[in-house]
Design a protein around this motif. Sequence first.
Motif, PDB file in Angstrom:
ATOM      1  N   LEU A  54      46.621   6.872  26.091  1.00  0.00           N
ATOM      2  CA  LEU A  54      47.986   7.322  25.806  1.00  0.00           C
ATOM      3  C   LEU A  54      48.219   7.449  24.297  1.00  0.00           C
ATOM      4  O   LEU A  54      48.897   8.371  23.841  1.00  0.00           O
ATOM      5  N   GLY A  55      47.665   6.509  23.540  1.00  0.00           N
ATOM      6  CA  GLY A  55      47.805   6.595  22.084  1.00  0.00           C
ATOM      7  C   GLY A  55      47.105   7.805  21.518  1.00  0.00           C
ATOM      8  O   GLY A  55      47.637   8.480  20.623  1.00  0.00           O
ATOM      9  N   LEU A  56      45.923   8.110  22.019  1.00  0.00           N
ATOM     10  CA  LEU A  56      45.179   9.279  21.549  1.00  0.00           C
ATOM     11  C   LEU A  56      45.934  10.569  21.844  1.00  0.00           C
ATOM     12  O   LEU A  56      46.071  11.439  20.979  1.00  0.00           O
ATOM     13  N   ILE A  57      46.451  10.689  23.057  1.00  0.00           N
ATOM     14  CA  ILE A  57      47.179  11.908  23.427  1.00  0.00           C
ATOM     15  C   ILE A  57      48.458  12.037  22.601  1.00  0.00           C
ATOM     16  O   ILE A  57      48.789  13.114  22.092  1.00  0.00           O
ATOM     17  N   GLY A  58      49.193  10.932  22.474  1.00  0.00           N
ATOM     18  CA  GLY A  58      50.456  10.986  21.745  1.00  0.00           C
ATOM     19  C   GLY A  58      50.293  11.288  20.266  1.00  0.00           C
ATOM     20  O   GLY A  58      51.086  12.035  19.689  1.00  0.00           O
ATOM     21  N   THR A  59      49.252  10.733  19.646  1.00  0.00           N
ATOM     22  CA  THR A  59      49.074  10.966  18.213  1.00  0.00           C
ATOM     23  C   THR A  59      48.618  12.395  17.905  1.00  0.00           C
ATOM     24  O   THR A  59      48.944  12.936  16.852  1.00  0.00           O
ATOM     25  N   TRP A  60      47.861  13.008  18.802  1.00  0.00           N
ATOM     26  CA  TRP A  60      47.470  14.399  18.571  1.00  0.00           C
ATOM     27  C   TRP A  60      48.626  15.361  18.820  1.00  0.00           C
ATOM     28  O   TRP A  60      48.548  16.521  18.431  1.00  0.00           O
ATOM     29  N   GLN A  61      49.692  14.888  19.448  1.00  0.00           N
ATOM     30  CA  GLN A  61      50.844  15.746  19.725  1.00  0.00           C
ATOM     31  C   GLN A  61      52.034  15.437  18.822  1.00  0.00           C
ATOM     32  O   GLN A  61      53.150  15.887  19.112  1.00  0.00           O
ATOM     33  N   VAL A  62      51.822  14.692  17.750  1.00  0.00           N
ATOM     34  CA  VAL A  62      52.942  14.282  16.913  1.00  0.00           C
ATOM     35  C   VAL A  62      53.661  15.510  16.346  1.00  0.00           C
ATOM     36  O   VAL A  62      53.047  16.446  15.833  1.00  0.00           O
ATOM     37  N   PHE A  63      54.977  15.499  16.470  1.00  0.00           N
ATOM     38  CA  PHE A  63      55.777  16.633  15.988  1.00  0.00           C
ATOM     39  C   PHE A  63      57.115  16.194  15.413  1.00  0.00           C
ATOM     40  O   PHE A  63      57.503  16.613  14.321  1.00  0.00           O
ATOM     41  N   ASP A  64      57.866  15.373  16.153  1.00  0.00           N
ATOM     42  CA  ASP A  64      59.255  15.120  15.767  1.00  0.00           C
ATOM     43  C   ASP A  64      59.376  14.437  14.418  1.00  0.00           C
ATOM     44  O   ASP A  64      60.243  14.799  13.606  1.00  0.00           O
ATOM     45  N   GLN A  65      58.504  13.445  14.132  1.00  0.00           N
ATOM     46  CA  GLN A  65      58.584  12.791  12.823  1.00  0.00           C
ATOM     47  C   GLN A  65      58.244  13.759  11.691  1.00  0.00           C
ATOM     48  O   GLN A  65      58.877  13.734  10.625  1.00  0.00           O
ATOM     49  N   ILE A  66      57.270  14.627  11.919  1.00  0.00           N
ATOM     50  CA  ILE A  66      56.902  15.619  10.905  1.00  0.00           C
ATOM     51  C   ILE A  66      58.048  16.597  10.680  1.00  0.00           C
ATOM     52  O   ILE A  66      58.376  16.947   9.535  1.00  0.00           O
ATOM     53  N   TYR A  67      58.666  17.027  11.747  1.00  0.00           N
ATOM     54  CA  TYR A  67      59.756  18.002  11.639  1.00  0.00           C
ATOM     55  C   TYR A  67      60.949  17.419  10.893  1.00  0.00           C
ATOM     56  O   TYR A  67      61.562  18.084  10.054  1.00  0.00           O
ATOM     57  N   VAL A  68      61.290  16.169  11.188  1.00  0.00           N
ATOM     58  CA  VAL A  68      62.486  15.564  10.590  1.00  0.00           C
ATOM     59  C   VAL A  68      62.235  15.131   9.155  1.00  0.00           C
ATOM     60  O   VAL A  68      63.083  15.330   8.278  1.00  0.00           O
ATOM     61  N   MET A  69      61.048  14.588   8.864  1.00  0.00           N
ATOM     62  CA  MET A  69      60.851  13.910   7.589  1.00  0.00           C
ATOM     63  C   MET A  69      60.242  14.793   6.512  1.00  0.00           C
ATOM     64  O   MET A  69      60.639  14.687   5.335  1.00  0.00           O
ATOM     65  N   THR A  70      59.289  15.659   6.839  1.00  0.00           N
ATOM     66  CA  THR A  70      58.567  16.353   5.761  1.00  0.00           C
ATOM     67  C   THR A  70      58.424  17.860   5.959  1.00  0.00           C
ATOM     68  O   THR A  70      58.153  18.570   5.006  1.00  0.00           O
ATOM     69  N   ARG A  71      58.508  18.349   7.202  1.00  0.00           N
ATOM     70  CA  ARG A  71      58.240  19.772   7.500  1.00  0.00           C
ATOM     71  C   ARG A  71      56.857  20.198   7.000  1.00  0.00           C
ATOM     72  O   ARG A  71      56.647  21.310   6.551  1.00  0.00           O
ATOM     73  N   GLY A  72      55.894  19.278   7.057  1.00  0.00           N
ATOM     74  CA  GLY A  72      54.538  19.597   6.637  1.00  0.00           C
ATOM     75  C   GLY A  72      54.243  19.392   5.170  1.00  0.00           C
ATOM     76  O   GLY A  72      53.077  19.440   4.753  1.00  0.00           O
ATOM     77  N   GLU A  73      55.236  19.183   4.356  1.00  0.00           N
ATOM     78  CA  GLU A  73      55.051  18.967   2.922  1.00  0.00           C
ATOM     79  C   GLU A  73      54.809  17.481   2.651  1.00  0.00           C
ATOM     80  O   GLU A  73      54.962  16.650   3.551  1.00  0.00           O
ATOM     81  N   PRO A  74      54.406  17.090   1.449  1.00  0.00           N
ATOM     82  CA  PRO A  74      54.137  17.921   0.260  1.00  0.00           C
ATOM     83  C   PRO A  74      52.710  18.500   0.287  1.00  0.00           C
ATOM     84  O   PRO A  74      51.772  17.829   0.725  1.00  0.00           O
TER      85      PRO A  74
END
Length: 402
Positions: free
Chosen positions: A306-326
């Motif tokens: 479950l950890g492996l699947i969830g970490t490869w699908q991470v999106f919401d934290q990236i979207y809210v906090m950095t948008r892929g930057e810096p």
Amino acid sequence: MSEPNPGPAQGPGSGPASVRTTAVAEAGGGGGRRTRAPRGGIRGREGLAGWLFVSPVLVVLGLFLVVPIVMALWVSLSDWNGQGSPFSSGVDFVGGQNYAPLVTESGLAQSDFMMSLRNNAYYVLFVVPLQTALALGLALLVNGRRLKGKGFFRTAYYFPSVTSSVAISVVFLFIFSSSGVVNSLLAKIGVDGPAWFADPRGIIHLALGALGVNTDAPPAALADATVGGLSLWDWISGPSVAMTAIIILVVWTTGGTFMLMFLAALQDIPLEVEEAAEIDGTGRWQRFRHVTLPMLKPTLFLVLTLGLIGTWQVFDQIYVMTRGEPGKTTMTPAFLSYQSSFIDNEWGQGSAIAFILFAIIVALTLLQRFVLRDKDEARAKAATRRAAKAARSGSGPTTGAI
């Protein structure tokens, strides 16, 4: 007075058992196989009733899971522009043209995709072991016999898992800001904290710089050699400072969920087993290593999967906090798929990224299952298959199979 006729002499091949055997052989025909009697009544309708009961679930899963997956697969193989139906006559099949820029063709698309894979790989490498170790440690702690207030601690540790990830992400933005709590605590011990979400430097590069390596002029063998549009020096940079803050956030929020899984497994371990090991003179570490941990293996496999699947699908934290930057150092394949589809209107390429990510998850899950398999059980199953194969071929059981 005449004696009653005892009837014909009954040998070993006669009698009621022989009659039943003969009837079975006749019913089976010349091939010796028994024919199945027709089923009727309530028993005959059980299959139909079962399909009727599960049909609503099958319809829902088909409409909201299978159909979207098929549509997304078609989009990844077509030139759909996001307007109208992807199955209209104006949409053409292009095959692997949406996949080629990501995998085989040098360019910005390949560079971004490989960078997202690198970022996500480091994210998985750090998050999965840390969250598993934290969850197991918390489970052992709250399962202690002498711990008071177990209900409070279990609730406190699990609370971050049920809190909105968006809300927690916003809170962490303030905590890890330049003037936030983390940098204030670091300043008290004489450490100048970084601008967490604006620092693209990798932590491995920072560690090498602390050891005296000139990171501004890396070795030519690493700087000149490229794989997938990225130099080897970039591949070994490690997670960026910004990604490290996200890793801390995710480990803290997911540890509580996996803690409950480990806690349930620990409570299923018979108390007599641990007491017997304690009577034998084993220490606490020996009991954990040789008794507790082997009995937690199924749960450990579940948590890691479950950890492996969830970490490869991470999106919401990236979207809210950095948008892929810096510097695109927090960009992940899931976020890149969203960006390609909904921002750049490259729907085919965005769907292609999603299916490549799906293939990566399936491959790593199968690899993890192979590594964590029960070797004794696997050998027993292999021996059973060999014996069955030998029986079918008429050669009899094989010796030394086990």
